[in-house]
Scaffold this active site. Structure first.
Site, mmCIF file in Angstrom:
data_model
loop_
_atom_site.group_PDB
_atom_site.id
_atom_site.type_symbol
_atom_site.label_atom_id
_atom_site.label_comp_id
_atom_site.label_asym_id
_atom_site.label_seq_id
_atom_site.Cartn_x
_atom_site.Cartn_y
_atom_site.Cartn_z
ATOM 1 C CG ASN A 250 -1.705 1.219 1.430
ATOM 2 O OD1 ASN A 250 -1.718 2.103 0.553
ATOM 3 N ND2 ASN A 250 -2.399 1.328 2.557
ATOM 4 C CE LYS B 270 -0.244 3.103 4.873
ATOM 5 N NZ LYS B 270 -0.141 3.158 6.326
ATOM 6 C CG HIS C 95 -5.812 1.674 5.320
ATOM 7 N ND1 HIS C 95 -5.352 2.639 6.182
ATOM 8 C CD2 HIS C 95 -4.788 0.798 5.146
ATOM 9 C CE1 HIS C 95 -4.087 2.350 6.509
ATOM 10 N NE2 HIS C 95 -3.733 1.242 5.888
ATOM 11 C CD GLU D 5 -3.006 5.322 6.920
ATOM 12 O OE1 GLU D 5 -2.974 5.399 5.687
ATOM 13 O OE2 GLU D 5 -2.111 4.753 7.587
ATOM 14 C CD GLU E 187 -3.221 -2.541 7.344
ATOM 15 O OE1 GLU E 187 -2.137 -2.759 6.805
ATOM 16 O OE2 GLU E 187 -3.867 -1.498 7.172
ATOM 17 N N GLY F 182 2.696 2.292 10.929
ATOM 18 C CA GLY F 182 3.603 3.427 10.784
ATOM 19 C C GLY F 182 4.325 3.809 12.066
ATOM 20 C CB SER G 157 5.575 -1.794 12.002
ATOM 21 O OG SER G 157 5.145 -0.463 12.281
HETATM 22 P P1 13P Z 1 3.168 0.408 7.778
HETATM 23 O O1 13P Z 1 3.717 -0.841 7.140
HETATM 24 O O2 13P Z 1 3.861 1.654 7.325
HETATM 25 O O3 13P Z 1 3.049 0.282 9.256
HETATM 26 O O4 13P Z 1 1.660 0.563 7.211
HETATM 27 C C1 13P Z 1 0.802 -0.509 7.287
HETATM 28 C C2 13P Z 1 -0.432 -0.179 6.516
HETATM 29 O O5 13P Z 1 -1.224 0.651 6.914
HETATM 30 C C3 13P Z 1 -0.642 -0.868 5.238
HETATM 31 O O6 13P Z 1 -1.931 -0.661 4.758
#
Ligand code: 13P
Length: 249
Positions: A9, A11, A94, A96, A166, A172, A212
């Site tokens: 992803n 982002k 997701h 976010e 997740e 992150g 992560s």
């Molecule tokens: P990170 O791998 O940066 O923690 O992000 C995970 C994520 O949100 C993937 O959709």
């Protein structure tokens, strides 16, 4: 057995030139990879990345889609437009989208059903906040998000659904769930699918872990019985970190 499925992803990162370069490098280095792969770039990068991954073993994904097919929805992108670009998979729900952009389960469910109706594979993301985990509610939160996200989804379409667990506190932050903690939630979610769709469907559904994931922890996570792949954020932005995850052994 379930195939491992490793997804990146991206982002809100990269320009077209950077995205094309990353996609080219991944296509080259993953061409002998044994698992299923996906990259999900921003909408503006999709056409560029599509041209690179076409005919490779890397699927093309989008990070979101509108809950309606078309109409007066300023700023939204429809599944029809995504299909037109060759997108095969959409990531929905997701954290976010849920927490920063306030998407609720009902909206996410409308998106899931619409995307499935148009033939897409859906990666439905679920996961608890830190305070929910600390309050002992991680399982309940993931169950509710799974049940509500899949409301009205026919058993015949479940083969095109992937769940991504997740935990929000691991995204992150550099904090990964331990393989044991992640596996326990994955097993719980698999049980939820079993209650909804029966044991065969529960045994087949792919459940990715996200939060992560790095080259250093991918193999331990993937070794767990119920962890069938990864949804990778930060480490998906560079070939040097995504390829070792994608080729974990
Ligand atoms: P990170 O791998 O940066 O923690 O992000 C995970 C994520 O949100 C993937 O959709």
């Amino acid at each position: 057995m379930r195939d491992y499925y490793i997804a990146g992803n991206w982002k809100m990162h990269k320009t077209r030139a950077e995205a094309a370069e990353l996609a080219r490098s991944l296509a080259g280095q993953l061409k002998d990879g044994k698992h299923r792969y996906l990259v999900a770039p921003s909408f503006t990068l999709i056409e560029t990345v599509a041209a690179v991954v076409k005919g490779t073993n890397i699927r093309l994904g989008a990070q979101n889609a509108a809950s309606e097919e078309q109409g007066a929805h300023t700023g939204e992108v429809s599944v029809l437009q995504l299909k037109d670009l060759g997108v095969e998979t959409v990531i929905l729900g997701h954290s976010e989208r849920r927490h920063t952009y306030k998407e609720d389960d009902a909206l996410i469910n409308r998106k899931v059903r619409l995307a499935l109706r148009h033939g897409f594979e859906v990666i439905l993301c679920v996961g608890e906040l830190l305070e929910e985990r600390e309050a002992g509610r991680a399982e309940a939160v993931c169950e509710a998000q799974t049940v509500k996200g899949l409301e009205g989804v026919a058993a015949a379409d479940l083969g095109r659904v992937v769940i991504a667990y997740e935990p929000v506190w691991a995204i992150g932050t550099g904090k990964t769930a331990t393989p044991e903690d992640a596996d326990a939630i994955h097993a719980y979610i698999r049980g939820v699918i079993g209650k909804l769709y029966g044991p065969d469907a529960a045994g087949r559904i792919i459940i990715q872990y996200g939060g992560s994931v790095k080259p250093e922890n991918a193999a331990q996570l993937m070794a767990k019985e119920n962890i069938d792949g990864a949804l990778v954020g930060g480490a998906a932005l560079k070939t040097e970190t995504f390829v070792p995850i994608a080729k974990f052994s």
